[in-house]
Design a protein around this motif. Structure first.
Motif, PDB file in Angstrom:
ATOM      1  N   ALA A  21    -112.389  12.799 -75.188  1.00  0.00           N
ATOM      2  CA  ALA A  21    -113.138  11.970 -74.234  1.00  0.00           C
ATOM      3  C   ALA A  21    -112.552  10.562 -74.167  1.00  0.00           C
ATOM      4  O   ALA A  21    -112.481   9.956 -73.084  1.00  0.00           O
ATOM      5  N   PHE A  22    -112.136  10.042 -75.305  1.00  0.00           N
ATOM      6  CA  PHE A  22    -111.520   8.716 -75.339  1.00  0.00           C
ATOM      7  C   PHE A  22    -110.230   8.688 -74.521  1.00  0.00           C
ATOM      8  O   PHE A  22    -110.019   7.788 -73.701  1.00  0.00           O
ATOM      9  N   VAL A  23    -109.371   9.677 -74.719  1.00  0.00           N
ATOM     10  CA  VAL A  23    -108.114   9.730 -73.969  1.00  0.00           C
ATOM     11  C   VAL A  23    -108.389   9.861 -72.474  1.00  0.00           C
ATOM     12  O   VAL A  23    -107.762   9.186 -71.641  1.00  0.00           O
ATOM     13  N   ALA A  24    -109.347  10.727 -72.110  1.00  0.00           N
ATOM     14  CA  ALA A  24    -109.671  10.923 -70.693  1.00  0.00           C
ATOM     15  C   ALA A  24    -110.230   9.650 -70.075  1.00  0.00           C
ATOM     16  O   ALA A  24    -109.872   9.275 -68.951  1.00  0.00           O
ATOM     17  N   ALA A  25    -111.130   8.937 -70.808  1.00  0.00           N
ATOM     18  CA  ALA A  25    -111.719   7.709 -70.283  1.00  0.00           C
ATOM     19  C   ALA A  25    -110.661   6.620 -70.124  1.00  0.00           C
ATOM     20  O   ALA A  25    -110.654   5.877 -69.128  1.00  0.00           O
ATOM     21  N   PHE A  26    -109.745   6.517 -71.089  1.00  0.00           N
ATOM     22  CA  PHE A  26    -108.681   5.523 -70.995  1.00  0.00           C
ATOM     23  C   PHE A  26    -107.767   5.830 -69.810  1.00  0.00           C
ATOM     24  O   PHE A  26    -107.398   4.923 -69.042  1.00  0.00           O
ATOM     25  N   ALA A  27    -107.415   7.101 -69.649  1.00  0.00           N
ATOM     26  CA  ALA A  27    -106.556   7.488 -68.527  1.00  0.00           C
ATOM     27  C   ALA A  27    -107.239   7.202 -67.198  1.00  0.00           C
ATOM     28  O   ALA A  27    -106.604   6.689 -66.259  1.00  0.00           O
ATOM     29  N   ALA A  28    -108.534   7.504 -67.100  1.00  0.00           N
ATOM     30  CA  ALA A  28    -109.251   7.251 -65.850  1.00  0.00           C
ATOM     31  C   ALA A  28    -109.291   5.761 -65.539  1.00  0.00           C
ATOM     32  O   ALA A  28    -109.093   5.353 -64.383  1.00  0.00           O
TER      33      ALA A  28
END
Length: 332
Positions: A21-28
């Motif tokens: 979730a952290f990686v996805a939120a940072f990418a978004a």
């Protein structure tokens, strides 16, 4: 598979999910929005290639905001979980016990009364957080727990009064400068500020990792911890690290409301009822990234301070937590 093995597996899965979730939120936060980037372009710019317009937007706007959101979220999420673990109270976050407001009041005083700016204001904010936390701890005495939370609420109310008085006697321009110390904002983030916060975390988080070895004993209560050879001074040292984490985050971005408070209960729920500093830190980072994305794009052509978004979510979350505690005969 034993119950203990099943719980350990659940915690590993939860941590892996939070990492994803952290990686996805940072990418978004970095790639999406009103100006989008492809993954290849992101890495080309990151490694030094100059692409007109795109390089400026990524390196001076999107990336610094995302990195600052991560660092502030890690600091506040860790501090919130640490406070709740040590005080055995889901309400005992830096927001509630006056640490954040102490830093804010000191920052506003530095801006409006002393006319200070930038790093000098940050120093005042850190000193204010430490002083207020010391006052709360001294007034609450050695009993801790709910008494410390109640004292913190009272001190926080006093700090609000100080801030309101300072605002009432200041001119409009100075009040605008003080706003970041009232709501929390990632607007106009600068890389030097990010570097200072990153350095603070590089010192405080390893120190916390060493001191946190005593947390399992401290969670049993002061008397049980003393019987296991862990003195009260260890609690005070851990609380000081939590205060400094909060102060560093507030000095960099202002008092971003409720991130520290929400991170602990959410992490504990995901971890099957067990406290985790790592999970709390990841939850804090994800909350900050998502809140900053909403703050930037919720209203077209308007970038809101991130503290408005976290406050809008955190207030109902606090009421829900209190209502659930009343319904179940406990708090949290």
């Amino acid at each position: 598979m034993t119950v203990a093995t099943g719980r350990a597996r659940r915690r590993r899965v939860a941590l892996a999910g939070l990492g994803a979730a952290f990686v996805a939120a940072f990418a978004a936060r970095v790639l999406l929005g009103d100006y989008t980037f492809t993954v290849p372009d992101f890495f080309r710019i990151l490694f030094g290639e100059q692409i007109p317009v795109s390089t400026f937007i990524l390196m001076e706007t999107k990336l610094p905001r995302a990195v600052m959101a991560v660092l502030v979220g890690l600091a506040l999420g860790t501090a919130g979980s640490l406070f709740q673990m040590l005080l055995r109270n889901p309400l005992a976050s830096p927001d509630i016990v006056g640490v954040s407001l102490g830093a804010s009041a000191a920052g506003v005083f530095a801006v409006l009364t002393l006319g200070l700016r930038d790093d000098a204001v940050s120093v005042f904010a850190i000193v204010g957080a430490v002083v207020i936390s010391g006052v709360v701890r001294w007034v609450a005495g050695t009993t801790g727990g709910y008494r410390l939370v109640l004292v913190g609420v009272g001190v926080a109310a006093a700090m609000v009064s100080v801030v309101q008085y300072l605002l009432a006697r200041s001119n409009t321009y100075d009040v605008q400068l003080a706003l970041r110390w009232l709501v929390g904002s990632l607007n106009s983030v600068q890389w030097p500020t990010i570097g200072v916060l990153a350095l603070a975390l590089a010192v405080l988080l390893p120190l916390l990792a060493v001191l946190a070895r005593a947390l399992p004993a401290l969670e049993l209560g002061d008397d049980a911890a003393a019987g296991l050879g862990v003195g009260r001074h260890r609690t005070d040292l851990l609380l000081l690290v939590g205060v400094l984490l909060t102060a560093a985050a507030v000095a960099a971005a202002g008092p971003v409301a409720f991130v520290a408070f929400m991170s602990g209960p959410i992490a504990r729920s995901l971890m099957g009822g067990r406290h985790s500093l790592v999970a709390g830190a990841l939850v804090g980072a994800v909350l900050m990234l998502l809140a900053d994305y909403v703050a930037a794009y919720l209203i077209p052509n308007t970038v809101l301070p991130v503290g408005i978004v976290t406050g809008a979510v955190g207030g109902p979350f606090l009421l829900w937590l209190l209502a659930r505690g009343a319904a179940t005969g406990r708090t949290g």
